[in-house]
Design an enzyme around this catalytic site. Structure first.
Site: not given
Length: 421
Positions: A11, A107-108
């Protein structure tokens, strides 16, 4: 098999804000947020850096509220294309350590390092190596949840890695029982505020309470609460609480025919005339048809929805009509959409318009018609305009109505996900 896997959920911390700070090293220690409309000092906070969060600034709150908490806040305009580019750079870094990488969001990403871990030492050492490389090459700080499956890796990252100094946390079966199960049930993956209230009313306060409830008993409890069709949800929550997840980390999406392809737009102000609404309807139809052609689909059923701005007294309609033959030609879909508009619109102002095409099938085979001699010519024209847009951008060729005041296509071509590129 699941117990032997090593899965990571990586993350990126405060991703949009971190990208902006990486571009502005002089602002490294200053409070910064990314918000919808910095010029007017209004809009919603899309991301807040850790410095801004220390002032109480939170994601999704109004910019005005954030400025009241921190008057010296630096407000950056969102640059979605830049964030996408940086996300792809980070994906490339992950792929240098394992070829099994699955994006979960911008974003992950999930990483299955089972087969490559022996090259780098322990899972924690590998996470530290990746963390350092991403930071050095992009300026983005990453956190890692490590476990035997995706569900546990996600909860390890969200509940522990994001809160410790190393940004890395490994969750085995012992940590699950001793640490995860102690947490309030609201901290469990897939449990929102409403479900949290329902579970609390059922006497389930912690993740461990849910995990230790026999599955058949949980099904009975949820049937009493939600009805007899809740067994699947009961098993889903029970499996999550117990850290059971056999789903693989996948590098490609399953190629299944979608139920529909559509697009909805919220307008900048009320549209009160049919001529204005038709312009937006045409632009949306063109977008939907273009997406269908790019994916190789045609459709039988056109759906149109129009809604007003007053959510307390909602008005509008959502109706559909089946065409005689499937198509992905803009004008054919638009003709049907206009018929739906003129038949069902009650004349009240419209703030949101949507168009979708369903009843999809592959576009490589279709029935020829003696009464549709222009079809081949129209399809060739559509493919030519698609090719121009693909090479030069959506604003390279457009319909003349899009430059009129009601038109939104030119503005939309500058946006990604509702924000400027």
């Amino acid at each position: 098999m699941a117990a032997n896997r090593i899965i990571m959920l990586a993350d990126c911390q405060s991703f949009y804000a971190s990208v902006e700070k990486a571009e502005r090293p002089e602002q490294k220690h200053l409070p910064l947020v990314v918000a919808g409309d910095p010029e007017r000092r209004s809009g919603i906070i899309l991301a807040a850096c850790p410095v801004a969060k220390k002032y109480g600034v939170t994601t999704a709150e109004r910019l005005g509220d954030s400025l009241a908490k921190c008057p010296e806040l630096i407000v950056a305009k969102p640059r979605m294309q830049l964030y996408i580019d940086v996300s792809l750079m980070i994906t490339t870094i992950y792929q240098s350590f394992t070829d099994i990488v699955e994006p979960y969001s911008i974003d992950e990403q999930f990483l299955d390092v089972t087969s490559t871990l022996h090259l780098y030492g322990t899972a924690e050492q590998l996470a530290q190596t990746i963390q350092a490389r991403v930071l050095a090459e992009t300026g983005i700080y990453t956190r890692f949840g490590i476990a035997s499956n995706k569900i546990l890796a996600k909860m390890a990252c969200d509940n522990f890695a994001k809160k410790n100094s190393s940004g890395i946390y490994t969750m085995g079966s012992q940590q699950m029982k001793e640490e995860l199960w102690k947490l309030p049930i609201a901290r469990m993956f897939m449990v929102g505020s409403r479900m949290n209230r329902h579970l609390n009313m059922m006497g389930l306060e912690t993740i461990g309470d849910l995990a230790s409830t026999p599955l058949e008993q949980l099904k009975q409890m949820m049937r009493r609460k939600f009805g007899r069709d809740s067994d699947i949800n009961a098993e889903l929550y029970w499996r999550i609480a117990n850290g059971i997840d056999d789903s693989p980390v996948t590098t490609t999406l399953a190629q299944t025919v979608p139920k529909s392809i559509g697009h909805m737009m919220t307008l900048p102000q009320d549209y009160s005339s049919a001529s204005e609404i038709k312009i937006v309807l045409l632009e949306l139809t063109e977008l939907v048809a273009q997406r269908c052609r790019s994916k190789g689909y045609m459709g039988y059923v056109v759906s149109v929805s129009c809604m007003g701005a007053d959510y307390e007294r909602p008005n509008g309609f959502h109706r559909q009509m089946k065409m005689l033959d499937p198509t992905n030609i803009t004008n054919r879909i638009y003709d049907t959409a206009v018929k739906l508009l003129m038949k069902h619109w009650n004349g009240l102002p419209v703030r949101k318009v949507g168009v979708s095409l369903s009843g999809l099938c592959a576009d490589d085979e279709y029935q020829l018609s003696l009464f549709d001699l222009n079809r081949e010519k129209m399809m060739a024209l559509e493919k030519a305009t698609d090719a121009i847009k693909s090479k030069y951008g959506d604003s390279s060729i457009f319909r003349a109505v899009s430059i009129t005041q009601p038109g939104q296509a030119l503005l939309r071509s500058k946006l990604i996900g509702g924000h400027f590129k």
